[in-house]
Design an enzyme around this catalytic site. Structure first.
Site, short mmCIF file in Angstrom:
data_model
loop_
_atom_site.label_atom_id
_atom_site.label_comp_id
_atom_site.label_asym_id
_atom_site.label_seq_id
_atom_site.Cartn_x
_atom_site.Cartn_y
_atom_site.Cartn_z
N TYR A 2 -28.33 -79.98 -50.29
CA TYR A 2 -27.81 -78.75 -49.70
C TYR A 2 -27.27 -79.04 -48.30
CZ TYR A 2 -27.71 -73.67 -48.91
OH TYR A 2 -27.33 -72.38 -48.66
N CYS B 219 -25.07 -65.69 -44.28
CA CYS B 219 -25.57 -66.92 -44.93
C CYS B 219 -25.12 -68.16 -44.18
CB CYS B 219 -25.11 -66.97 -46.37
SG CYS B 219 -25.90 -65.72 -47.35
N HIS B 220 -23.82 -68.31 -44.03
CA HIS B 220 -23.33 -69.53 -43.40
C HIS B 220 -22.38 -69.23 -42.24
CE1 HIS B 220 -24.45 -70.70 -47.58
NE2 HIS B 220 -25.22 -71.48 -46.87
N GLY B 221 -22.43 -68.00 -41.76
CA GLY B 221 -21.75 -67.67 -40.51
C GLY B 221 -20.25 -67.48 -40.57
#
Lengths: 687, 138
Positions: free
Chosen positions: A295, B102-104
């Protein structure tokens, strides 16, 4: 499995079978007389441990599937019912969930062992590639299994991972629709994941047979990397390897049981105790710990397609390892440079795992990129280069020669390094929760903490009173039935008391013969009625924020422990983040809002609530609930009592779990000692 | 393994009444299991969205191409981050638009990607105005 056997059973019935199907001879030649190198160390027992874990997962999984309902509306509840109502359901579920982690832990040790001792080199390339295929199948199985409880992390993990395929140009979107069986992750997705999760372990078992077959054709590698030459170099599989593997499995079981009985939620994510909600994304989505290094690679590459390719190549590259590393010397024991780079590689993997659990920002992104480069550099630059420039130390002529010259100092340091690394790696999940700069809830002394923890009956009864008189006006407790109040390990009411308690409630039933719904007094089998008919009603009545159901609240809430606390937690069995948080929130209301914090209209300031603005007004005040047993009627006492009660509601079989855990540990320790001394006796002549 | 008939039927077009949505507000409706954000944009948001140099965007698209002519105040987008499918939060981030926790990834008031790992703008679902205050999605 190495050719026709000349084994002849003495029993005439077995002889009859053997002439028609030489299966006893096959077992005899593969697992009894099969020659195994004399110098194998304990890292070689992980093959047996993995076979054991596969069997364990299939066995517990088949029984769990008998009680599980693969439907989006029912899956979460059915898992809770397994844990609460099925005989030893809590044990089955813990064995299966922790078993997945243990399976991966063992497979990583097994793979690194292969890497260190060069077990992938000629003539074991096919054996190694079959191993990589098993690993890929395991990853798919593990991922789909994690989706089945249908909690928030299940749902969003499934969304994120299936979306990886949308990165494929042109056909990506169609592939994703095919995976989902709909327009988003939903009931069809859950159904097919359940089907595949049931199927894949049997495929794994099939490939394991091929793996073992290939192993028995090529013969086992060994720590010195020289092929056995004479009979003196080997010992028969049974009893030597059998008993050694047995001892290895017994030791591994101790670790496994530690998780099952004392730390069942250590490796999980608190968010997965919240039912899946397609409308709300958890603030920080993390996969299970065993996927974290990959990940991290995915996230450190800024382009989506490249990230997905990078992640998959990180695994596929293992297939090419036999040709990337062309060094003639197998074992890193005799390769001074390769040995050092191996340990650097292990550290890179562990650090990548750590980064995979961190929020993707700032220094973490840069570190992720550097480590991703290091990961691939090990395979593509270091190993090919080393095979050309490194001068290996002289390899012994034979295994027996190696045993005579044996030095055992390395083993201890390797073991220490691996235990430390493992603890760091395993603990990542705890750190995964991004704490938003809020105050850490203070620790409490809970009667249910520790290996012999028990619920305080008085606190459970008082907590039930607080819940009934205060919390229940907004919060449901839908997984608890009145009958639970009379069950062992609970508040300690008699069956009659629980029935009387139930009859105070009005339960909606029906339809009757006239087709109408009607109300009747509660029975012990009824569940606590919820204050609102549905989530929307709860939301509308509470200014847009639905009060969560409290059945699992102490397991569904947590806070970041941070490095290095999560490592200590493993040894101290600290599992009380949830109760600490709940008790802290109940007491964290403050009239005066500190400077620099703005609280929106209709919200209240709470010191411990993430973001500090909570929609729930201060629920408890001194003297609000009367206690019959003379306990202080203070907010602190109320909070403690109701949290204890909610901990029981979330984990009604905790006392049974810890009690059985102690018995299992006593047994396993004795068993491991017996195995050890038997092993010593069996090997006495062989060293 | 493609969607079955009932799933396809449940994905039929839906009508949404826009009259209760005040300026500056937005609503989230579900269509085909996906959240659709319908934002009633303020003058400021529209101006911001139109003031950007389109060529400088990661996924160049003008605001005009993302809304229906004559209904510029209404932005209708699928609220699924184009990175890995999380749901962005409306009215957050630096661009007066959406922010994915989540990932900006950050989207502007036209739902266009401005910052972060997402490769594309928030997609505009097929929709049309049935009347001035009602749209049909699908």
């Amino acid at each position: 499995m190495s050719g026709p056997s000349d084994y002849q059973p003495s029993n005439p019935a077995l002889q009859w079978i053997e002439r028609r199907l030489p299966i006893i001879g096959l077992v005899h030649s593969s697992f009894v007389v099969y020659p195994t190198p004399r110098n194998l160390n304990y890292w070689w027992t992980f093959g047996a441990i993995l076979s054991f874990m596969l069997g364990m997962q299939i066995l517990t999984g088949v029984v769990l599937a008998m009680h599980y309902t693969p439907h989006a509306d029912l899956a979460f509840k059915s898992v809770e019912l397994i844990v609460r109502d099925v005989n030893f359901g809590w044990l089955l579920r813990n064995m299966h969930a922790c078993g997945a982690s243990m399976f991966f832990f063992a497979v990583y040790v097994h793979m690194l062992r292969g890497l260190y001792y060069g077990s992938y080199k000629e003539p074991r390339e096919v054996l190694w590639i079959l191993g990589v295929i098993i690993y890929l199948l395991m990853m798919a199985t593990g991922f789909m299994g994690y989706v089945l409880p249908w909690g928030q992390m299940s749902f969003w993990g499934a969304t994120v991972i299936t979306n990886l395929f949308s990165a494929i140009p042109y056909v990506g979107e169609s592939i994703v629709t095919l995976l989902w069986g709909g327009y988003s992750v939903g009931n069809p997705t859950l159904n097919r994941f359940f089907s595949l999760h049931y199927l894949l372990p049997f495929l794994i078992a099939g490939v394991v047979v091929l793996h073992v077959w290939a192993l028995h054709v090529a013969g086992q590698n060994n720590p010195d990397g020289v092929e056995p030459k004479t009979e003196k170099d080997t010992v028969p599989f049974t009893p030597h390897a059998t008993i050694k593997d047995g001892f290895g499995v017994a030791c591994f079981l101790l670790l496994y049981a530690w998780f099952i009985f004392y730390m069942p939620n250590y490796l999980g994510d608190a968010d997965n105790y919240i039912p899946a909600n397609p409308g709300v994304t958890p603030p920080h989505i993390v996969p299970e710990w065993y996927y974290l290094p990959f990940y991290a690679i995915l996230r450190s590459i800024p382009n989506k397609l490249a990230g997905v390719i990078g992640m998959f190549s990180a695994i596929i590259i293992l297939c090419f390892l036999p040709w990337l590393d062309a060094a003639k010397t197998r074992s890193s024991k005799y390769r001074p440079l390769a040995k050092q780079f191996f340990w650097i590689f292990v550290a890179v993997c562990i650090l990548l795992g750590y980064l995979g659990a961190q929020p993707p920002e700032g220094i973490y992104v840069i570190a992720g990129r550097v480590l991703t480069f290091c990961y691939f550099a090990y395979f593509l630059i270091v190993l090919p280069l080393l095979s050309r420039i490194e001068t290996p130390r002289p390899v012994p002529n034979s295994i027996s020669e190696a045993i005579l010259a044996k030095s055992s100092k390395a083993v201890a340091s390797v073991a220490v390094a691996l235990v430390a690394a493992g603890a760091l790696f395993l603990g990542n999940m705890q750190d995964a929760r991004a704490s938003e700069g809020n105050d850490k809830p203070p620790g409490n002394k809970w009667s249910f903490a520790g290996p012999f923890g028990k619920y305080d009956r008085g606190a459970l009864q008082r907590g039930l009173k607080v819940y009934k008189e205060v919390c229940s006006s907004c919060h449901g407790l839908s997984f608890i039935a009145f009958r639970n109040l009379a069950e062992a390990g609970g508040p300690g009411y008699s069956v009659a008391q629980a029935a009387a308690f139930a009859s105070d409630y009005k339960i909606k039933d029906g339809p009757n013969d006239a087709g109408d719904m009607f109300e009747r007094p509660g029975r012990p089998a009824d569940y606590f009625p919820s204050p609102f008919p549905n989530e929307q009603a709860a939301r509308a009545a509470n200014g847009g924020a639905a009060p969560p159901d409290l059945s699992l609240i102490t397991k569904a809430r947590s806070y970041g422990r941070g490095f290095p606390w999560f490592i200590f937690d493993f040894f101290t069995q600290y599992q009380e983040q949830g109760p600490d948080y709940v008790a802290a929130v109940l007491q964290g209301f403050e009239e005066k809002v500190p400077e620099g914090v703005t609280i929106p209209e209709g919200s209240y300031y709470n010191k411990y609530f993430p973001g500090h603005a909570i929609k729930m007004p201060k629920p408890l005040s001194d003297g609000q609930v009367t206690y019959d047993d003379g306990s202080p009627t203070t907010v602190a006492q109320y909070s403690k009592d109701v949290t204890t009660f909610l901990m029981w509601a979330a984990e009604p079989h905790m006392e049974a779990r810890k009690r059985l855990g102690f018995q299992v540990f006593v047994f396993l320790i004795i068993f491991a000692f017996l195995m050890y001394f038997t092993k010593k006796k069996v090997w006495a002549d062989s060293h | 393994m493609n969607p079955d008939a009932s799933t396809i039927a449940a994905g039929a077009p839906i009508e949404v009444d826009l009259s209760p949505v005040a300026e500056g507000q937005d609503i989230k409706v579900f269509w085909r299991g996906k959240p659709i954000y319908i934002s009633h944009r303020t003058k400021k948001q529209i101006e911001e969205a139109r003031a950007v140099n389109v060529a400088s965007l990661p996924d160049p698209q003008s605001d005009e191409a993302r809304v229906k002519p004559g209904h510029e105040q209404w932005l209708v987008v699928i609220g699924i981050c184009t990175h890995l499918g999380c749901i962005p939060i409306a009215h957050e981030g630096n661009y007066d638009g959406f922010f994915c926790p989540c990932h900006g990834s950050q989207y502007d008031s036209s739902g266009r990607i401005r910052q972060g790992p997402a490769p594309a703008n928030l997609p505009v679902p097929p929709y049309q105005f049935v009347s001035d205050t009602k749209i049909q999605i699908g």
